[in-house]
Design a protein around this motif. Structure first.
Motif, PDB file in Angstrom:
ATOM      1  N   VAL A 195     -41.828 -33.737  -0.370  1.00  0.00           N
ATOM      2  CA  VAL A 195     -42.440 -33.879   0.951  1.00  0.00           C
ATOM      3  C   VAL A 195     -43.521 -34.945   0.769  1.00  0.00           C
ATOM      4  O   VAL A 195     -44.463 -34.750  -0.001  1.00  0.00           O
ATOM      5  CB  VAL A 195     -43.114 -32.565   1.409  1.00  0.00           C
ATOM      6  N   ASN A 196     -43.342 -36.076   1.410  1.00  0.00           N
ATOM      7  CA  ASN A 196     -44.330 -37.149   1.278  1.00  0.00           C
ATOM      8  C   ASN A 196     -45.253 -37.138   2.491  1.00  0.00           C
ATOM      9  O   ASN A 196     -44.794 -37.205   3.629  1.00  0.00           O
ATOM     10  CB  ASN A 196     -43.635 -38.510   1.183  1.00  0.00           C
ATOM     11  N   ILE A 197     -46.536 -37.072   2.224  1.00  0.00           N
ATOM     12  CA  ILE A 197     -47.502 -37.058   3.325  1.00  0.00           C
ATOM     13  C   ILE A 197     -48.230 -38.397   3.318  1.00  0.00           C
ATOM     14  O   ILE A 197     -48.881 -38.763   2.325  1.00  0.00           O
ATOM     15  CB  ILE A 197     -48.540 -35.924   3.127  1.00  0.00           C
ATOM     16  N   GLY A 198     -48.096 -39.138   4.420  1.00  0.00           N
ATOM     17  CA  GLY A 198     -48.765 -40.444   4.546  1.00  0.00           C
ATOM     18  C   GLY A 198     -49.977 -40.301   5.445  1.00  0.00           C
ATOM     19  O   GLY A 198     -49.876 -39.746   6.547  1.00  0.00           O
ATOM     20  N   ILE A 199     -51.088 -40.795   4.972  1.00  0.00           N
ATOM     21  CA  ILE A 199     -52.334 -40.618   5.720  1.00  0.00           C
ATOM     22  C   ILE A 199     -52.992 -41.974   5.989  1.00  0.00           C
ATOM     23  O   ILE A 199     -53.110 -42.810   5.083  1.00  0.00           O
ATOM     24  CB  ILE A 199     -53.296 -39.712   4.922  1.00  0.00           C
ATOM     25  N   GLY A 200     -53.366 -42.191   7.226  1.00  0.00           N
ATOM     26  CA  GLY A 200     -54.131 -43.386   7.589  1.00  0.00           C
ATOM     27  C   GLY A 200     -55.467 -42.922   8.137  1.00  0.00           C
ATOM     28  O   GLY A 200     -55.516 -42.282   9.194  1.00  0.00           O
ATOM     29  N   LEU A 201     -56.531 -43.187   7.383  1.00  0.00           N
ATOM     30  CA  LEU A 201     -57.871 -42.746   7.806  1.00  0.00           C
ATOM     31  C   LEU A 201     -58.711 -43.991   8.086  1.00  0.00           C
ATOM     32  O   LEU A 201     -58.862 -44.854   7.209  1.00  0.00           O
ATOM     33  CB  LEU A 201     -58.497 -41.901   6.685  1.00  0.00           C
ATOM     34  N   ASN A 202     -59.227 -44.079   9.310  1.00  0.00           N
ATOM     35  CA  ASN A 202     -60.085 -45.216   9.658  1.00  0.00           C
ATOM     36  C   ASN A 202     -61.465 -44.981   9.051  1.00  0.00           C
ATOM     37  O   ASN A 202     -62.232 -44.166   9.552  1.00  0.00           O
ATOM     38  CB  ASN A 202     -60.217 -45.347  11.178  1.00  0.00           C
ATOM     39  N   VAL A 203     -61.735 -45.681   7.958  1.00  0.00           N
ATOM     40  CA  VAL A 203     -63.026 -45.473   7.274  1.00  0.00           C
ATOM     41  C   VAL A 203     -63.952 -46.646   7.583  1.00  0.00           C
ATOM     42  O   VAL A 203     -64.849 -46.542   8.420  1.00  0.00           O
ATOM     43  CB  VAL A 203     -62.827 -45.302   5.753  1.00  0.00           C
ATOM     44  N   ASN A 204     -63.711 -47.801   6.955  1.00  0.00           N
ATOM     45  CA  ASN A 204     -64.596 -48.962   7.180  1.00  0.00           C
ATOM     46  C   ASN A 204     -63.919 -50.072   7.971  1.00  0.00           C
ATOM     47  O   ASN A 204     -64.468 -51.163   8.089  1.00  0.00           O
ATOM     48  CB  ASN A 204     -65.074 -49.507   5.825  1.00  0.00           C
ATOM     49  N   ASN A 205     -62.724 -49.814   8.467  1.00  0.00           N
ATOM     50  CA  ASN A 205     -62.000 -50.812   9.270  1.00  0.00           C
ATOM     51  C   ASN A 205     -62.420 -50.704  10.735  1.00  0.00           C
ATOM     52  O   ASN A 205     -62.987 -49.687  11.142  1.00  0.00           O
ATOM     53  CB  ASN A 205     -60.485 -50.594   9.140  1.00  0.00           C
ATOM     54  N   ASP A 206     -62.127 -51.736  11.486  1.00  0.00           N
ATOM     55  CA  ASP A 206     -62.353 -51.679  12.932  1.00  0.00           C
ATOM     56  C   ASP A 206     -60.990 -51.501  13.578  1.00  0.00           C
ATOM     57  O   ASP A 206     -60.193 -52.430  13.574  1.00  0.00           O
ATOM     58  CB  ASP A 206     -62.973 -52.987  13.443  1.00  0.00           C
ATOM     59  N   PRO A 207     -60.701 -50.357  14.158  1.00  0.00           N
ATOM     60  CA  PRO A 207     -59.395 -50.204  14.818  1.00  0.00           C
ATOM     61  C   PRO A 207     -59.272 -51.253  15.926  1.00  0.00           C
ATOM     62  O   PRO A 207     -60.287 -51.611  16.527  1.00  0.00           O
ATOM     63  CB  PRO A 207     -59.447 -48.792  15.402  1.00  0.00           C
ATOM     64  N   PRO A 208     -58.066 -51.759  16.193  1.00  0.00           N
ATOM     65  CA  PRO A 208     -57.923 -52.815  17.199  1.00  0.00           C
ATOM     66  C   PRO A 208     -58.431 -52.359  18.567  1.00  0.00           C
ATOM     67  O   PRO A 208     -58.334 -51.171  18.900  1.00  0.00           O
ATOM     68  CB  PRO A 208     -56.416 -53.074  17.239  1.00  0.00           C
ATOM     69  N   SER A 209     -58.971 -53.306  19.346  1.00  0.00           N
ATOM     70  CA  SER A 209     -59.578 -52.934  20.630  1.00  0.00           C
ATOM     71  C   SER A 209     -58.537 -52.374  21.602  1.00  0.00           C
ATOM     72  O   SER A 209     -58.878 -51.654  22.538  1.00  0.00           O
ATOM     73  CB  SER A 209     -60.280 -54.141  21.234  1.00  0.00           C
ATOM     74  N   THR A 210     -57.249 -52.666  21.334  1.00  0.00           N
ATOM     75  CA  THR A 210     -56.193 -52.106  22.187  1.00  0.00           C
ATOM     76  C   THR A 210     -56.069 -50.586  22.000  1.00  0.00           C
ATOM     77  O   THR A 210     -55.532 -49.890  22.848  1.00  0.00           O
ATOM     78  CB  THR A 210     -54.835 -52.738  21.840  1.00  0.00           C
ATOM     79  N   GLU A 211     -56.557 -50.093  20.853  1.00  0.00           N
ATOM     80  CA  GLU A 211     -56.482 -48.656  20.571  1.00  0.00           C
ATOM     81  C   GLU A 211     -57.796 -48.009  21.019  1.00  0.00           C
ATOM     82  O   GLU A 211     -58.652 -47.663  20.205  1.00  0.00           O
ATOM     83  CB  GLU A 211     -56.284 -48.425  19.064  1.00  0.00           C
ATOM     84  N   SER A 212     -57.945 -47.838  22.332  1.00  0.00           N
ATOM     85  CA  SER A 212     -59.249 -47.411  22.850  1.00  0.00           C
ATOM     86  C   SER A 212     -59.611 -45.987  22.437  1.00  0.00           C
ATOM     87  O   SER A 212     -60.773 -45.609  22.457  1.00  0.00           O
ATOM     88  CB  SER A 212     -59.258 -47.526  24.368  1.00  0.00           C
ATOM     89  N   LYS A 213     -58.601 -45.208  22.022  1.00  0.00           N
ATOM     90  CA  LYS A 213     -58.917 -43.826  21.644  1.00  0.00           C
ATOM     91  C   LYS A 213     -59.070 -43.673  20.139  1.00  0.00           C
ATOM     92  O   LYS A 213     -59.048 -42.562  19.615  1.00  0.00           O
ATOM     93  CB  LYS A 213     -57.832 -42.891  22.156  1.00  0.00           C
TER      94      LYS A 213
END
Ligand code: BTN
Length: 310
Positions: A195-213
């Protein structure tokens, strides 16, 4: 390993070290040292260069294997990949041990749930961990709930943020998404082989402005946050809980940390979009939705959006 040699010297000296000294120690040319230093910088090492040489600064937040003592052989860190899911899948099929972890500084084709893209710019924590729990297929969902619960708890305890889980496996701070999870599994007969669990955690990045949530932890706390300790604590806790078989009541634990229950939601599945009040998560991890006509709908898989205010 030349990069490790360079780092050991910079750490030991804790001062500027000339290029010549590094060349002599590693037995390579100055150009080669310079190239290795550039690679180390790309992996998060804060190395200051000056005419006198190189010095290791204090802002280092690198995820290379030797930064995780005891896990050196199972951590695989890349500067850029298509998706950590693809690499981890190959490794799992080839028999890699449990807790093998594939990390990338950037992903060019980061994958989200329901065929969405996952923006993976520098500064975030993007990884896939290979799990090999001895579980029948019907219980594999517990691994996803365990991973999101453990990570939310680490963010709460170590960073003091109000992290909550949202069905199925997102983590929100306030009303904004800080983390998404994707899982993939393969089976042999009735049992999961990985079972592979992939995780994306926004730590020091700036999420794109299109992703308002979406939000990053740095945006919320106003300072850069070390990714290494988050990952290390996550892997250690997950490993211990799986080893101790301490996850069979994970749904109750997850429910105590969720933002989903008692909220109006819109759930998008492959087939339809349903709206209603999220009333519960059942013992199989499915969302129980009270539709506007009063009936109950059980949703096994989908993407859930909070509607309106808390
Ligand atoms: C989602 O919320 O849609 C799930 C996002 C999962 C993103 C992570 S980043 C590391 C791993 N590699 C990928 O391509 N996706 C997952």
């Amino acid at each position: 390993m030349i990069k490790k040699q360079i780092l050991d010297i910079l750490k030991r000296e804790n001062d500027v070290v000339s290029g010549e000294t590094l060349c002599a120690a590693a037995g390579v040319s100055r150009v080669s040292i310079w190239k290795h230093i550039q690679k180390l910088k790309a992996h998060g090492y804060d190395i200051e260069s000056s005419p006198k040489g190189y010095r290791l600064g204090r802002k280092t937040d690198a995820l290379l294997p030797w930064e995780f003592p005891g896990r050196e052989a199972s951590i695989h860190c890349f500067e850029a990949v298509s998706s950590t899911m693809d690499i981890a899948r190959e490794m799992a099929r080839n028999g890699c041990p449990a807790f093998t972890t594939v990390i990338a500084e950037r992903q060019e084709k980061g994958r989200g749930r329901l065929t969405r893209r996952w923006f993976s710019e520098k500064g975030g924590l993007y990884f896939t961990v290979v799990l090999r729990p001895r579980l029948p297929l019907a219980s594999v969902f517990k691994m996803n709930f365990l991973a999101s619960t453990v990570l939310a708890e680490i963010l709460r305890n170590d960073l003091g943020v109000d992290a909550r889980v949202k069905w199925p496996n997102d983590i929100l701070i306030g009303e904004k998404k800080v983390c998404g999870m994707l899982s993939e599994m393969e089976a042999e007969g009735e049992m999961a082989s990985f079972v592979n669990i992939g995780i994306g955690l926004n730590v020091n990045n700036d999420p794109p402005s299109t992703e308002s949530k979406a939000v990053s932890i740095k945006m919320l706390l106003g300072r850069p946050i070390p990714r290494k300790s988050i990952l290390q604590t996550f892997l250690d806790t997950l490993e211990k809980r799986i080893f101790d078989d301490d996850y069979h009541d994970i749904i109750s634990e997850w429910k105590r940390k969720t933002i989903t229950i008692n909220r109006r939601v819109e759930v998008v599945t492959h087939r339809e979009t349903a709206s209603g009040l999220a009333v519960d998560i059942d013992d199989t991890g499915a969302l129980m939705l009270r539709l506007d006509d009063g009936s109950l709908k059980r949703i096994v898989f989908g993407d859930c959006f909070l509607v309106g205010n808390p």
